[in-house]
Design a protein around this motif. Structure first.
Motif, PDB file in Angstrom:
ATOM      1  N   ALA A  51      87.742  46.983  51.675  1.00 19.31           N
ATOM      2  CA  ALA A  51      87.813  47.962  52.759  1.00 19.31           C
ATOM      3  C   ALA A  51      88.417  47.345  54.016  1.00 19.31           C
ATOM      4  O   ALA A  51      88.701  48.055  54.974  1.00 19.31           O
ATOM      5  CB  ALA A  51      86.424  48.516  53.051  1.00 19.31           C
ATOM      6  N   ASN A  52      88.625  46.039  54.036  1.00 19.48           N
ATOM      7  CA  ASN A  52      89.213  45.364  55.200  1.00 19.48           C
ATOM      8  C   ASN A  52      90.733  45.350  55.165  1.00 19.48           C
ATOM      9  O   ASN A  52      91.366  45.059  56.169  1.00 19.48           O
ATOM     10  CB  ASN A  52      88.713  43.918  55.298  1.00 19.48           C
ATOM     11  N   ALA A  53      91.322  45.618  54.031  1.00 12.14           N
ATOM     12  CA  ALA A  53      92.780  45.598  53.900  1.00 12.14           C
ATOM     13  C   ALA A  53      93.374  46.780  54.670  1.00 12.14           C
ATOM     14  O   ALA A  53      92.697  47.775  54.913  1.00 12.14           O
ATOM     15  CB  ALA A  53      93.177  45.693  52.433  1.00 12.14           C
ATOM     16  N   PRO A  54      94.652  46.682  55.052  1.00 12.98           N
ATOM     17  CA  PRO A  54      95.296  47.854  55.651  1.00 12.98           C
ATOM     18  C   PRO A  54      95.365  48.960  54.599  1.00 12.98           C
ATOM     19  O   PRO A  54      96.034  48.810  53.588  1.00 12.98           O
ATOM     20  CB  PRO A  54      96.694  47.357  56.022  1.00 12.98           C
ATOM     21  N   GLY A  55      94.636  50.006  54.788  1.00 10.18           N
ATOM     22  CA  GLY A  55      94.418  50.975  53.717  1.00 10.18           C
ATOM     23  C   GLY A  55      93.336  50.385  52.833  1.00 10.18           C
ATOM     24  O   GLY A  55      93.082  49.193  52.863  1.00 10.18           O
ATOM     25  N   ASP A  56      92.655  51.196  52.086  1.00 17.31           N
ATOM     26  CA  ASP A  56      91.630  50.676  51.178  1.00 17.31           C
ATOM     27  C   ASP A  56      92.296  50.247  49.888  1.00 17.31           C
ATOM     28  O   ASP A  56      93.144  50.939  49.350  1.00 17.31           O
ATOM     29  CB  ASP A  56      90.572  51.751  50.916  1.00 17.31           C
ATOM     30  N   ARG A  57      91.903  49.062  49.385  1.00 18.73           N
ATOM     31  CA  ARG A  57      92.572  48.453  48.237  1.00 18.73           C
ATOM     32  C   ARG A  57      91.573  48.221  47.113  1.00 18.73           C
ATOM     33  O   ARG A  57      90.448  47.772  47.358  1.00 18.73           O
ATOM     34  CB  ARG A  57      93.195  47.125  48.669  1.00 18.73           C
ATOM     35  N   VAL A  58      91.999  48.523  45.885  1.00 19.31           N
ATOM     36  CA  VAL A  58      91.186  48.272  44.697  1.00 19.31           C
ATOM     37  C   VAL A  58      92.044  47.487  43.713  1.00 19.31           C
ATOM     38  O   VAL A  58      93.187  47.843  43.455  1.00 19.31           O
ATOM     39  CB  VAL A  58      90.709  49.596  44.055  1.00 19.31           C
ATOM     40  N   GLU A  59      91.485  46.391  43.183  1.00 18.90           N
ATOM     41  CA  GLU A  59      92.178  45.556  42.202  1.00 18.90           C
ATOM     42  C   GLU A  59      91.320  45.432  40.953  1.00 18.90           C
ATOM     43  O   GLU A  59      90.100  45.378  41.040  1.00 18.90           O
ATOM     44  CB  GLU A  59      92.397  44.140  42.740  1.00 18.90           C
ATOM     45  N   ALA A  60      91.984  45.357  39.811  1.00 24.06           N
ATOM     46  CA  ALA A  60      91.299  45.116  38.543  1.00 24.06           C
ATOM     47  C   ALA A  60      92.036  44.008  37.800  1.00 24.06           C
ATOM     48  O   ALA A  60      93.262  44.032  37.698  1.00 24.06           O
ATOM     49  CB  ALA A  60      91.260  46.378  37.701  1.00 24.06           C
ATOM     50  N   HIS A  61      91.291  43.035  37.328  1.00 27.76           N
ATOM     51  CA  HIS A  61      91.806  41.945  36.500  1.00 27.76           C
ATOM     52  C   HIS A  61      91.068  42.047  35.169  1.00 27.76           C
ATOM     53  O   HIS A  61      89.844  41.971  35.127  1.00 27.76           O
ATOM     54  CB  HIS A  61      91.531  40.582  37.141  1.00 27.76           C
TER      55      HIS A  61
END
Length: 111
Positions: free
Chosen positions: A50-60
């Motif tokens: 939630a701290n990224a510019p825009g909300d970011r979701v990553e999956a590995h």
């Protein structure tokens, strides 16, 4: 073998203020996408930022030795999660169409 035994509980990492509901939603979407995996899922990791510019979701994801990484950015974590799920499903379909990708299958025992 049932498809449900291929889905693992992901490690979840959060950055910033992430509501528990957003985490639960992202885990459910990830697990739903993993049902499309062409091989057992050995490991999965989900990051909500939630701290990224825009909300970011990553999956590995590790699908039987094939590493898959997707990420998405949205105006909300829900929007980013939905985009991540679509990208992950697309990548998993691509793996299914290219069976030579990833590690080789073990050779059968001659005995």
């Amino acid at each position: 073998m049932t498809r449900s035994d291929q889905v693992t509980s992901p490690q979840v990492h959060t950055h910033g203020t992430v509501a528990p509901e957003a985490t639960t939603y992202a885990v459910r979407k990830l697990q739903a996408a993993l049902y499309h995996a062409p091989a057992p899922v050995l490991h999965s990791r989900l990051t909500l930022d939630a701290n990224a510019p825009g909300d970011r979701v990553e999956a590995h994801i590790d699908v039987n030795g094939v590493a898959v990484h997707v990420h998405a950015v949205g105006e909300s974590l829900q929007e980013a999660t939905d985009a991540m799920q679509e990208r992950l499903r697309s990548r998993l379909r691509r793996i299914r169409r290219r069976p030579t990708q990833g590690p080789r299958a073990p050779e059968p025992d001659p005995a």
